[in-house]
Design an enzyme around this catalytic site. Structure first.
Site, PDB file in Angstrom:
ATOM      1  N   HIS A 322       0.824  -1.218   0.000  1.00 41.58           N
ATOM      2  CA  HIS A 322       0.000   0.000   0.000  1.00 41.58           C
ATOM      3  C   HIS A 322       0.861   1.273   0.000  1.00 41.58           C
ATOM      4  O   HIS A 322       0.356   2.349  -0.330  1.00 41.58           O
ATOM      5  CB  HIS A 322      -0.900   0.034   1.237  1.00 41.58           C
ATOM      6  CG  HIS A 322      -2.232  -0.631   1.069  1.00 41.58           C
ATOM      7  ND1 HIS A 322      -3.111  -0.300   0.062  1.00 41.58           N
ATOM      8  CD2 HIS A 322      -2.857  -1.585   1.802  1.00 41.58           C
ATOM      9  CE1 HIS A 322      -4.215  -1.032   0.188  1.00 41.58           C
ATOM     10  NE2 HIS A 322      -4.083  -1.835   1.233  1.00 41.58           N
ATOM     11  N   GLU A 341      -7.148  -1.633  -3.248  1.00 38.91           N
ATOM     12  CA  GLU A 341      -6.984  -2.985  -2.687  1.00 38.91           C
ATOM     13  C   GLU A 341      -6.618  -4.055  -3.725  1.00 38.91           C
ATOM     14  O   GLU A 341      -5.802  -4.925  -3.451  1.00 38.91           O
ATOM     15  CB  GLU A 341      -8.227  -3.397  -1.898  1.00 38.91           C
ATOM     16  CG  GLU A 341      -8.492  -2.510  -0.668  1.00 38.91           C
ATOM     17  CD  GLU A 341      -7.365  -2.505   0.371  1.00 38.91           C
ATOM     18  OE1 GLU A 341      -6.533  -3.417   0.361  1.00 38.91           O
ATOM     19  OE2 GLU A 341      -7.337  -1.568   1.199  1.00 38.91           O
ATOM     20  N   TYR A 408     -10.705  -6.795  -3.584  1.00 43.85           N
ATOM     21  CA  TYR A 408      -9.375  -7.363  -3.408  1.00 43.85           C
ATOM     22  C   TYR A 408      -9.101  -8.447  -4.460  1.00 43.85           C
ATOM     23  O   TYR A 408      -8.130  -8.396  -5.184  1.00 43.85           O
ATOM     24  CB  TYR A 408      -9.254  -8.017  -2.024  1.00 43.85           C
ATOM     25  CG  TYR A 408      -9.250  -7.064  -0.854  1.00 43.85           C
ATOM     26  CD1 TYR A 408     -10.397  -6.384  -0.473  1.00 43.85           C
ATOM     27  CD2 TYR A 408      -8.099  -6.858  -0.109  1.00 43.85           C
ATOM     28  CE1 TYR A 408     -10.399  -5.527   0.623  1.00 43.85           C
ATOM     29  CE2 TYR A 408      -8.084  -5.996   0.989  1.00 43.85           C
ATOM     30  CZ  TYR A 408      -9.237  -5.336   1.349  1.00 43.85           C
ATOM     31  OH  TYR A 408      -9.233  -4.487   2.422  1.00 43.85           O
TER      32      TYR A 408
HETATM   33  N1  BES Z   1      -6.845  -0.824   4.026  1.00 49.34           N
HETATM   34  C1  BES Z   1      -7.214  -2.124   4.444  1.00 49.34           C
HETATM   35  C2  BES Z   1      -8.092  -2.148   5.671  1.00 49.34           C
HETATM   36  C3  BES Z   1      -9.413  -1.425   5.495  1.00 49.34           C
HETATM   37  C4  BES Z   1     -10.205  -1.653   4.401  1.00 49.34           C
HETATM   38  C5  BES Z   1      -9.851  -0.563   6.476  1.00 49.34           C
HETATM   39  C6  BES Z   1     -11.409  -0.991   4.270  1.00 49.34           C
HETATM   40  C7  BES Z   1     -11.060   0.100   6.343  1.00 49.34           C
HETATM   41  C8  BES Z   1     -11.838  -0.115   5.223  1.00 49.34           C
HETATM   42  C9  BES Z   1      -5.992  -3.003   4.696  1.00 49.34           C
HETATM   43  O1  BES Z   1      -4.933  -2.754   3.837  1.00 49.34           O
HETATM   44  C10 BES Z   1      -6.387  -4.431   4.424  1.00 49.34           C
HETATM   45  O2  BES Z   1      -6.730  -4.713   3.314  1.00 49.34           O
HETATM   46  N2  BES Z   1      -6.331  -5.290   5.437  1.00 49.34           N
HETATM   47  C11 BES Z   1      -6.670  -6.685   5.308  1.00 49.34           C
HETATM   48  C12 BES Z   1      -5.445  -7.534   5.262  1.00 49.34           C
HETATM   49  C13 BES Z   1      -5.004  -8.007   3.956  1.00 49.34           C
HETATM   50  C14 BES Z   1      -3.863  -9.000   4.061  1.00 49.34           C
HETATM   51  C15 BES Z   1      -6.015  -8.421   2.955  1.00 49.34           C
HETATM   52  C16 BES Z   1      -7.444  -7.104   6.542  1.00 49.34           C
HETATM   53  O3  BES Z   1      -7.471  -6.341   7.498  1.00 49.34           O
HETATM   54  O4  BES Z   1      -7.988  -8.178   6.541  1.00 49.34           O
HETATM   55 ZN    ZN Z   2      -5.340  -3.387   1.876  1.00 48.78          ZN
END
Ligand code: BES
Ligand code: ZN
Length: 636
Positions: A322, A341, A408
């Site tokens: 990111h 994402e 994603y």
């Molecule tokens: N930016 C996201 C977390 C997020 C998304 C916060 C939407 C608020 C709204 C973070 O980068 C993320 O994608 N986290 C994932 C982990 C990843 C390995 C797919 C999670 O928290 O599961």
């Molecule tokens: Zn993310």
């Protein structure tokens, strides 16, 4: 005057100002035709947009409040009369010009999702806008933990989570991902605490508790504003990497994430220099609602990735990625969330491939695809199939509700298809140039498509026809002819799982000699629905799943236990739900409990007791799932 307006527009939108006026004109026309309104912000950046913030915060654990002063600089067109900020559940005390002159302001009507517009009179062209305020009990970005909700059990802890639109609940700001600003901050904490932010950070505690040197010199959007305060210690893991955590967690975390520097090197080799200086990781108490959050310079991470074998570090590769996709080139609105994402998942897997090879990343892609299938089933059955498109329309809704795995994993598959179609020789330099050209700016899906046509392949070309961007971006689900990820290692696991389920393979004959934690995850996913109760017992006897220290494995096992009423795991279910607040785990586990009529009551009871341990982000999702009506309190 025209010149002033043009220069301002460039500044407002984070575009480099050009000396040459024809260039300016072109840029401006370009901007006007592309101007996108962010449906989740009241700000009107085309008239007046913030450029820098000087933030002062007093942290009171006693009152669970921040006493804040936000001093903003901004850039406005000549004719702008007002600047509009977003606020939600903040108590505004005063607005001045940074000196003694009060500025007239007006708080608009409260919208339950967006909060209120704070409209400030700038007709006297003040240099600064100084807003004094207090946060409230309903400042949803903040989680105030009591000592017994931490690992050390001695000191309280505070952390923020601003994405998607929660920054406005702790800082009056223009809370739109397309509006970027630099910041400095001073944070006053009770002695004994350390404060850290998405910025240049201290590495040692200051006895007075006053941390006055935070600096973020690169422009960032409000959703990347972050703060944590508590009994936090620092440990270096490399020349530009380190861990922040509660003292009892620091060494474990430093070991788990020791390969972070290697990840940065791999990422830089792929897509250009890491732009932010240091890259540190804060390991939070277990209530953190996400796996990770890419706060600049300081990724926030859940302790549930501390598996003891470094097997869940793809999450770090993700948050690190990111630093390019999202933090340098930012989705212009939450409707373009997949640009943040999807790109990051793609980049994460390229980093992991450099470190561990394709057989490893094939497993990650398969697990991701499994999640995508579940999400699509949900969206097509009960949800809105419009949410199964990459380009979203979240207007009028809480953006959090439409931000699913789809952005994603479908995003990843789309980018992978482009990579495969044009080849890495062409694709990698293209992506590198994209990050470089749009760094510190924002991006819409439409602009990205144009950029592809101008720099990767022509409209109507063979590649274009093969990919069919339109279907990927604007069509629900996966376009016909997509290719499903596959993994040889997983194929072997699935084969054994089937044989085991049908009784053809005895438990002691399951060959796990080459398994990593990912294979165990796949095995549990394969058997979860159909496994028999006596098989659960024999699996537990052999693999001790009920006591697994790997959260991904444990949560799958606990889910199976809830589905099949495997009673020996009930205490572990309760323990897990009382301590862990990671939404991705809570949703399926509570889901399995309430979907089983014999356990629904137990699920509700656990939720009633454990709810106070969760961050508002998880609470909001779960209240809906558990059919609990929240008490809405809004500060007028
Ligand atoms: N930016 C996201 C977390 C997020 C998304 C916060 C939407 C608020 C709204 C973070 O980068 C993320 O994608 N986290 C994932 C982990 C990843 C390995 C797919 C999670 O928290 O599961
Ligand atoms: Zn993310």
């Amino acid at each position: 005057m025209r010149k002033v307006i043009l220069i301002s527009s460039c500044l407002l939108l984070g575009l480099p100002c050009c000396k040459n006026s024809t260039k300016l004109k072109n840029k401006n026309t370009d901007l006007e035709s592309r101007w996108v309104k962010d449906p989740h912000s009241y700000a009107k950046p085309e008239e007046a947009a913030v450029t820098s913030l000087d933030l002062r915060l007093d942290v009171s654990f006693e009152s669970k409040k921040l006493n804040g002063t936000a001093i903003w600089t901004y850039s406005a067109t000549d004719s702008a009369r007002n600047i509009i900020f977003d606020v939600r559940n903040l108590e505004i005390i005063s607005v001045t010009d940074g000196d003694t002159t009060a500025l007239a302001y007006e708080l608009g009507a409260v919208d339950p999702i967006l909060g209120q517009p704070l409209k400030i009179d700038i007709s006297g062209k003040p240099k600064y806008i100084e807003i004094r305020y207090f946060t409230t009990d309903s400042s949803d970005a903040l989680q105030w933990l009591t000592p017994d909700q931490t690992a050390g059990k001695k000191s309280p802890f505070l952390y923020t989570q601003s994405e998607a639109i929660l920054a406005r609940t702790w800082i009056p700001c223009q809370d739109s991902p397309g509006i970027k600003f630099t910041y400095s901050a001073k944070v006053n904490t009770p002695p004994g605490n350390m404060a850290i932010m998405s910025a240049e950070n201290p590495q040692e505690k200051v006895p007075s508790g006053l941390y006055d040197e935070f600096k973020q010199t690169k422009p960032i959007p409000a959703y990347l504003m972050a703060l944590a305060v508590g009994d936090i210690e620092f440990k270096a893991t490399g020349p530009r990497t380190g861990i922040y955590a509660e003292p009892s967690m620091v060494d474990t975390a430093a070991w788990e994430f020791a390969e972070t520097e290697k990840m940065i090197v791999a990422a830089e080799k792929l897509y250009g220099p890491y732009a932010w200086g240091r890259y540190d990781i804060l390991v939070l108490p277990p209530s953190f609602p996400f796996g990770g959050m890419e706060n600049p310079n300081l990724t926030f991470a859940t302790p549930t990735v501390l598996a003891g074998d470094r097997s869940l570090t793809a999450l770090i590769a993700h948050e690190l990625a990111h630093s390019w996709s999202g933090n340098l080139v930012t989705n212009a609105t939450w409707n373009d969330f997949w640009l943040n994402e999807g790109f990051t998942v793609y980049f994460e897997r390229r980093i992991m491939e450099s470190l561990y090879g394709t057989s490893y990343t094939d497993m990650l892609s398969c697990l991701g695809y499994g999640d995508l299938e579940l999400t699509m089933n949900d969206l097509f059955e009960t949800g809105d199939s419009a949410d199964a498109k990459l380009k979203l329309n979240l207007e009028g809704r809480n953006p959090d509700d439409g931000m699913t795995d789809l952005a994603y994993e479908k995003g990843y598959m789309f980018l992978l298809l482009m990579e495969k179609t044009v080849g890495r020789e062409k694709w990698d330099p293209f992506v590198k140039k994209y990050f470089d050209e749009f760094k510190f700016k924002s991006m819409t899906t439409e602009k990205f498509v144009d950029y592809i046509y101008a720099n990767l392949f022509a409209k109507g070309s063979e590649e274009d026809k093969k990919i069919n961007m339109n279907a990927w971006i604007y069509g629900p689900g996966l376009p016909a002819g997509f290719s499903e990820p596959s993994s040889d290692r997983f194929n072997k696991v699935k084969q054994q799982a089937n044989q085991y389920l049908t009784g053809k393979l005895k438990v002691e004959k399951i060959d796990t000699s080459k398994w990593t934690s990912h294979e165990y995850q796949q095995f549990l996913r394969s058997i979860k629905q159909e496994v028999k109760l006596n098989q659960m017992q024999e699996l537990d006897n052999r693999f001790h799943f009920t006591n697994s220290g790997n959260s991904e494995i444990l949560v799958l096992w606990l889910e199976a236990s809830a589905i099949h009423e495997y009673k020996p795991a009930y205490p572990a279910i309760k323990k897990f739900l009382f301590s862990v607040g990671r939404r991705k785990f809570l949703v399926p586990l509570y889901g399995a409990l309430i979907d089983n009529p014999n356990l629904a009551m137990m699920g509700r009871q656990i939720y009633t007791g454990a709810r106070k341990n969760y961050h508002s982000v998880s609470v909001r999702t779960l209240d809906e799932k558990m059919a609990i009506v929240p008490i809405v309190s809004v500060v007028e």
